[in-house]
Design an enzyme around this catalytic site. Structure first.
Site, PDB file in Angstrom:
ATOM      1  N   ASP A  12       0.857  -1.188   0.000  1.00 16.01           N
ATOM      2  CA  ASP A  12       0.000   0.000   0.000  1.00 16.01           C
ATOM      3  C   ASP A  12       0.901   1.249   0.000  1.00 16.01           C
ATOM      4  OD1 ASP A  12       0.749  -0.996   2.531  1.00 16.01           O
ATOM      5  OD2 ASP A  12      -0.928  -0.048   3.530  1.00 16.01           O
ATOM      6  N   GLU A  55      12.636   1.641   6.997  1.00 15.99           N
ATOM      7  CA  GLU A  55      11.572   0.796   6.464  1.00 15.99           C
ATOM      8  C   GLU A  55      11.792   0.394   5.015  1.00 15.99           C
ATOM      9  OE1 GLU A  55       6.718   1.214   5.954  1.00 15.99           O
ATOM     10  OE2 GLU A  55       7.989   2.990   6.053  1.00 15.99           O
TER      11      GLU A  55
END
Length: 527
Positions: free
Chosen positions: A304, A487
């Site tokens: 996403d 991340e």
């Protein structure tokens, strides 16, 4: 009576897929399922999420109320029209803000990257503890590792890649604790939610529970398969639950090749943790009545967001995840079926036969509908248009990871990756620059792992080694410059940090830590 009333209210608010009219597929009748701030706080929730009280929509849904939601809502209604009313002050008066990990850990770049990560595990570990009924955090019985940054809870598919690093660190007890937590979630809710928050209960994430079992089973033996087989079967039933009389139902698309899977979410309303962003997007694309449901389904995919899901390949408002049979999800389901066959081979021959039939169907579908003969790669299939999506991504490596490809197909995929996806810092997620975080120029730890292992399983060791070396070198470079593992990474321009997406770059970071340690162990074994 209050709990029953709130349960009925939430059921009325559920807006399901217009084609199937199905109900949410949760096994638990607990009102905790509906204990989300948008339900209990009403217009206060909307006021906070559409204002500038917090820059990140996730902050408010992670706040801990100091008193009950009902009391806070009542106070808000009595005060909101006062001339001196201040929304930000009100929120800070009645809610405790969530903590961030970076306030309790100071990096020391004189330590190696490996030492840094091992020092960080205790900081990222949360202890299982009783939950406040007003809090969105779902109680878990055992300790667990969170990704870091704004991600203050356990995440489903993240955890598998985090476990790789825990295994490399010999933290087997933590891996077992996390597996027990996931088994608990399946037993309680019928599936593993996106994360252990009540606002995540309407969806799952890429189903890696079987791979977690397999990972620990490699070190602890056959007892691990026995320990979790009941919960694994229940998860399989969650993903395969459907009405055989309907072509499309929940996670299942019935094809002439058998039941295939798609990503799905039980709700069609703005995500609570991204409320402002979703509402704004829907206003711009108001013609699509399923815009929220498609966004939520993309969130379940873990990607996403990405051009994989965009009808026009560019704009987020054209997300059509519900129409797509993803190549990675079919492979994950094939992998789950493999572990289930191993777990039930001496106990339920009828179930095992059905699993083998499903696996054969998936292979046929993969070769017939998801293999691009011209390019020699695997890609997603849009069952509405009855065509491949023409959105090439690293999802193409999943059939290699799960040994679903022929040697010739694997060689073709390897060549395509080396030519089009290999970059100075590893492999890029897609070659499309859309501004979405699961597109170029970003690389992600889980996809580096899936690519490397997929290539190794078909003997492409040189390319796999190159990817590992480039990725770990990039991780070390960023760590030396910032003191952090992050991340995602910019694998195309090594002088820049990654970007894109709905929130700022997060540090911590669970799966980056895990894959780095696992790669370092593998590289030690290279000649």
């Amino acid at each position: 009576m209050y709990k029953i009333f709130m349960l009925l209210c939430c059921m009325l608010l559920l807006d399901c897929h217009q084609e199937t009219k199905e109900k949410p597929e949760h096994s638990s009748s607990s009102t905790e399922l509906y204990n989300t701030p948008d339900i209990f706080l009403g217009d206060l929730f909307e006021a906070v999420q559409t204002s500038n009280v917090f820059l990140d929509s996730k902050t408010f849904v992670d706040c801990r109320p100091k008193i009950s939601y009902a009391e806070i809502s009542k106070l808000y209604q009595s005060q909101k029209n006062n001339s001196d009313f201040n929304l930000k002050t009100f929120v800070k008066t009645y809610f405790d803000l969530p903590n961030s990990h970076e306030t309790v850990f100071v990096s020391d770049t004189s330590n190696s990257a490996t030492t840094h990560i091992k020092r960080l595990w205790p900081v990222l570990k949360h202890q299982g503890k009783p939950n406040n009924i007003n809090n969105t955090l779902i109680e878990l019985p055992n300790p667990y590792i969170v990704p870091g940054g704004r991600f203050r809870e356990i995440y489903y598919w993240d955890s598998y890649f985090t476990m790789l690093g825990l295994v490399a660190s010999k933290e087997f007890d933590v891996v077992a604790d996390m597996l027990d937590n996931f088994a608990y979630l399946i037993a309680t809710y019928g599936h593993i939610p996106n994360g252990n928050r009540t606002y995540y209960l309407s969806r799952s994430q890429p189903p890696f529970f079987a791979q977690m079992i397999d990972l620990l089973g490699q070190y602890k033996g056959d007892s691990i398969y026995e320990n979790y087989k009941v919960e694994l079967r229940k998860e399989y039933e969650f993903w395969m639950a459907h009405n055989s009389n309907k072509a499309i139902n929940k996670h299942v698309v019935n094809t002439k090749f058998g039941a295939m899977n798609r990503y799905y979410d039980a709700f069609n309303k703005p995500r609570q943790e991204a409320y402002k962003e979703d509402v704004k997007l829907a206003q711009d694309f108001s013609a699509d009545s399923l815009v929220y449901k498609n966004l939520r389904a993309a969130a379940e995919s873990g990607w996403d967001f990405s051009s994989r899901w965009l009808a026009d390949g560019k704009r987020l408002g054209t997300t059509e995840t519900l129409n797509i049979i993803p190549v990675d999800l079919q492979a994950l389901m094939y992998g789950m079926e493999t572990v289930l066959i191993r777990s039930f081979k001496n106990e339920d021959p009828e179930f095992v036969t059905a699993l083998k039939t499903s696996q054969a169907n998936r292979i046929t579908f993969l070769n017939t509908k998801q293999y691009n003969q011209t390019l020699g790669v695997f890609e997603d299939y849009n069952f509405k248009t009855q065509k491949q999506t023409n959105r090439l991504s690293l999802a193409m490596v999943y059939p290699l990871y799960f040994n679903m490809a022929t040697d010739e197909q694997a060689a073709s995929v390897a060549k395509y990756i080396e030519t089009h996806f290999l970059k100075p810092g590893g492999v890029v997620t897609t070659n499309n620059e859309t501004g979405e975080q699961w597109d170029a120029p970003n690389g992600w730890a889980p996809l580096q792992w899936m690519t490397v292992i997929g290539l190794e399983r078909y003997g492409h060791y040189d390319l796999a080694t190159t990817i590992m070396q480039r990725w770990t070198a990039l991780n070390e470079k960023v760590y030396e410059n910032t003191g952090k593992f992050v991340e995602k990474y910019n694998v195309e321009d090594l002088s820049l940090l990654a970007g894109g997406g709905e929130y700022a770059l997060q540090d911590g970071f669970g799966w980056s830590n895990g894959v780095y340690l696992a790669f370092k162990e593998k590289l030690k074994q290279r000649p």
